[in-house]
Write an enzyme that holds these catalytic residues in place. Structure first.
Site, mmCIF file in Angstrom:
data_model
loop_
_atom_site.group_PDB
_atom_site.id
_atom_site.type_symbol
_atom_site.label_atom_id
_atom_site.label_comp_id
_atom_site.label_asym_id
_atom_site.label_seq_id
_atom_site.Cartn_x
_atom_site.Cartn_y
_atom_site.Cartn_z
ATOM 1 N N HIS A 30 -17.412 7.418 -8.939
ATOM 2 C CA HIS A 30 -17.848 6.046 -9.182
ATOM 3 C C HIS A 30 -17.230 5.472 -10.456
ATOM 4 O O HIS A 30 -17.812 4.607 -11.105
ATOM 5 C CB HIS A 30 -19.382 5.984 -9.312
ATOM 6 C CG HIS A 30 -20.113 6.232 -8.039
ATOM 7 N ND1 HIS A 30 -21.499 6.172 -7.964
ATOM 8 C CD2 HIS A 30 -19.692 6.544 -6.794
ATOM 9 C CE1 HIS A 30 -21.871 6.447 -6.723
ATOM 10 N NE2 HIS A 30 -20.794 6.669 -5.993
ATOM 11 N N PRO A 87 -20.912 2.043 -5.639
ATOM 12 C CA PRO A 87 -20.154 0.816 -5.930
ATOM 13 C C PRO A 87 -19.598 0.067 -4.724
ATOM 14 O O PRO A 87 -19.234 -1.098 -4.857
ATOM 15 C CB PRO A 87 -19.001 1.331 -6.807
ATOM 16 C CG PRO A 87 -18.794 2.743 -6.375
ATOM 17 C CD PRO A 87 -20.166 3.255 -6.019
ATOM 18 N N GLU A 113 0.841 -1.196 0.000
ATOM 19 C CA GLU A 113 0.000 0.000 0.000
ATOM 20 C C GLU A 113 0.878 1.247 0.000
ATOM 21 O O GLU A 113 1.752 1.405 0.850
ATOM 22 C CB GLU A 113 -0.926 0.004 1.211
ATOM 23 C CG GLU A 113 -1.658 1.314 1.461
ATOM 24 C CD GLU A 113 -2.441 1.816 0.260
ATOM 25 O OE1 GLU A 113 -2.318 3.005 -0.070
ATOM 26 O OE2 GLU A 113 -3.170 0.995 -0.357
#
Length: 625
Positions: free
Chosen positions: A551, A599, A72
């Site tokens: 989105h 989503p 990450e």
């Protein structure tokens, strides 16, 4: 924000370094052992690139059976973004969500600073597209809505990829795995005109680490605007938005932990396994490139921690969960993508997949707004006269305006009076007719926000949730450190322009001009204003003010094997096509089409599904699960 609020917030970070009693490990884990020291090469069964919404969900499930590393680029949002990613109200006003690349607040610890190309369909504007760089990903900065799509969306997905396991009834068990539902606290909500019913069977009593609830406070402006939508003929849903139906209006589920009224993000997945498994998290570490062997098998990831480069290898598979912008970029700089693009930057070709970076779909919304006489959360929180009381209410009783980010949403197909040839061309009507019968075309978001004088602006905001416009993404160099080049494609398809115009007229005529909202209006229309009348003027307003819902999907489109030449990038198990092995993509970039819902719920279900596929042997099975 006062120091008292920051000081009183509790963070789950301690669970990362101090094993809890009763864990399932065979022995204790050293404090901090989940976070390796950078610089040493290492090998794991699975390497997950991206610790975001999909990445942490997938990693936590795989870590129960395999050795797993998460790479990450960011850190901990609880630290790097402070209360803005913890307190629900601030989900609506995260500082770096601004659109204008010249004025938005930069936040290098949390945001990738992505700026689009000039958008030909949106007045040539360049758009700052916020993407979270942190453990938890976009679930750490979103507006906390938990909304599943309609049954027809998932059934169409199954048909597109040739895999019945994506049908709604087969996806439902995976939807149920991640969230734990808490019923509404009616006493704290204390709003008789905002009651509702819902379908508890859409959730499991044995749900996972993600907390789904309803806000403990209802914004008075939103409750009035909800009545305005109901007066438009959009009824209150009896089931809510999680049972395969996406029609009518509802007070949305929110990703808020009801015990402390903090954001519930994908970070909860990590927290749930950190002391039970040997998961390893390389934070503040960027994936630079995927390495392949001579047989085109993905073997390792070259990474960098503040300039220190080393290699993390996978004995089984590498999974990209870097998001709709960075997953395709990482594929391309590693040799997978359109051959001409890779040749341009002298990137050795691993697989010619022309669909990488294509099929970008992004929803937009716009505002139709009036001044109103109702209070709203922003006024209460921002006013010196009421701020302290709001903070005390939040800290002492987990209620009040700071406890809420959730509001009222409504979905519909554009009604018959606005589907006539005078509004929609035959082409647009034909395109809409190809959607499943339960697929809504418009979402309405209601909101109140403060004006400069301490008053309230109320907005009925339509969103185009079945976009036909398409954008694309490519690279500017062979380095992942150079931001991707992308065009969001807003309003480039005439069908979206016609839908925007028709919906604007419906909101103005059937919403604001109805008597229901006369009781709260205190003046003439603010946005865009009564002077904007003609189709050309209205469309110009929409082009120049359209906003994103964040989105975006579709840049590593899922499809069938053999469809690589027509845009497919991964198969229905997320495996990269083109003769590549040992590599999957699992995030919103694989969605074949944008869901009409928000989503996040679908991303969690997808991660749960692919984790199940991997644990069962790596292949999807076309039968019911």
């Amino acid at each position: 924000m006062m120091l008292s609020l920051r000081a009183c917030l509790s963070f789950p970070l301690l669970s990362l370094v101090i094993p809890r009693a009763g864990c399932d490990r065979t022995g204790p884990r050293l404090p901090g052992a989940a976070f390796p020291l950078p610089g040493s090469n290492a090998t794991y069964d699975y390497v997950i690139v991206g610790g975001g919404t999909a990445g942490l969900a997938l990693a936590s499930r795989l870590a129960e059976s395999f050795s797993v590393a998460v790479i990450e680029a960011g850190g901990f949002y609880q630290v790097d973004n402070s209360y803005q990613s913890i307190v629900p109200f601030y989900a609506l006003v995260v500082s770096f969500l601004g659109l204008d690349p010249n004025t938005y607040s930069r936040h290098p610890l949390m945001d990738w600073d992505l700026i689009s190309q000039p958008l030909s369909g949106a007045a040539g504007r360049r758009i700052h597209y916020a993407q979270a760089k942190t453990l938890g990903g976009s679930s750490s900065i979103n507006t906390l809505a938990y909304v599943r799509a309609n049954r027809g969306f998932y059934d169409r997905w199954a048909k597109t990829v040739g895999d019945d396991s994506y049908k709604f009834e087969n996806m439902l068990p995976f939807f149920k795995r991640s969230p734990k539902l808490t019923p509404p606290d009616w006493k704290k909500r204390n709003t008789p005109n905002a009651t509702f019913t819902y379908d508890p069977s859409a959730f499991s009593s044995n749900g996972g680490p993600i907390q789904v609830s309803w806000a403990n406070w209802v914004d008075p402006t939103s409750s009035w605007l909800a009545k305005g939508l109901q007066a438009m003929g959009i009824p209150l849903s009896k089931e809510g938005f999680n049972s395969g139906k996406l029609t009518g209006g509802a007070w949305s589920n929110t990703l808020i932990n009801p015990k402390n009224t903090h954001r519930s993000s994908a970070y909860e997945f990590l927290d749930s396994v950190i002391d039970k498994t040997d998961i390893q998290v390389y934070h503040h570490t960027q994936a630079l490139k995927i390495n392949f062997d001579a047989k085109k098998r993905a073997t390792s990831v070259l990474v960098s921690t503040d300039g220190l480069e080393y290699t993390i290898s996978a004995s089984r598979e590498i999974v990209l969960s870097a998001g709709v912008f960075h997953s395709p970029q990482l594929l391309m700089v590693s040799g997978i993508g359109p051959k001409a693009t890779l040749n341009r930057f002298s990137i050795p070709l691993v697989a010619d997949l022309p669909g990488v970076g294509q099929n970008l779909q992004d929803k937009i919304f716009f505002n139709v707004a009036y001044p109103v006489n109702t209070p709203t959360a922003g006024n209460i929180v921002n006013s010196p006269a009421t701020r302290d009381a709001a903070e005390r209410e939040y800290l002492e009783t987990q209620s009040g305006p700071l406890s809420s980010a959730g509001g009222y949403l409504a979905f519909e197909k554009l009604p018959a009076p606005y589907r006539t040839p005078s509004h929609l061309s035959k082409r647009t009507r034909d395109l809409l007719s190809e959607l499943p019968s339960d697929w809504p075309e418009i979402e309405y978001i209601v909101a109140g926000f403060p004006d400069a004088m301490g008053g309230t602006i109320g907005s009925l905001s339509p969103s185009l949730i079945a976009p036909f416009s398409r954008g694309n993404l490519t690279i500017k160099s062979s380095s992942i450190k150079d931001s991707p080049v992308f065009d969001l494609g807003w309003l480039t398809d005439p069908a979206d322009q016609e839908l925007a115009l028709a919906t604007f007229k419906r909101v103005r005529k059937d919403g604001w001009e109805k008597k229901t909202l006369d009781r709260i209006k205190t003046g003439p229309e603010l946005f865009p204003g009564a002077a904007v009348k003609t189709d050309e003027e209205i469309l110009s307003y929409i082009r120049s003010t359209a906003n994103q819902l964040w989105h975006a999907v579709g840049t590593c489109k899922m499809g069938k094997k053999g469809e690589e030449g027509t845009g497919a990038v991964v198969d229905s198990a997320g495996r990269v096509l083109g003769g590549v092995s040992g590599l999957r993509v699992v995030d919103a970039s694989v969605f074949p089409r944008a869901p009409p819902s928000h989503p996040t719920a679908t991303i969690y279900a997808l991660a749960e599904k692919i984790a199940d596929v991997i644990r069962r042997g790596g292949n999807n099975n076309n039968n019911r699960i």
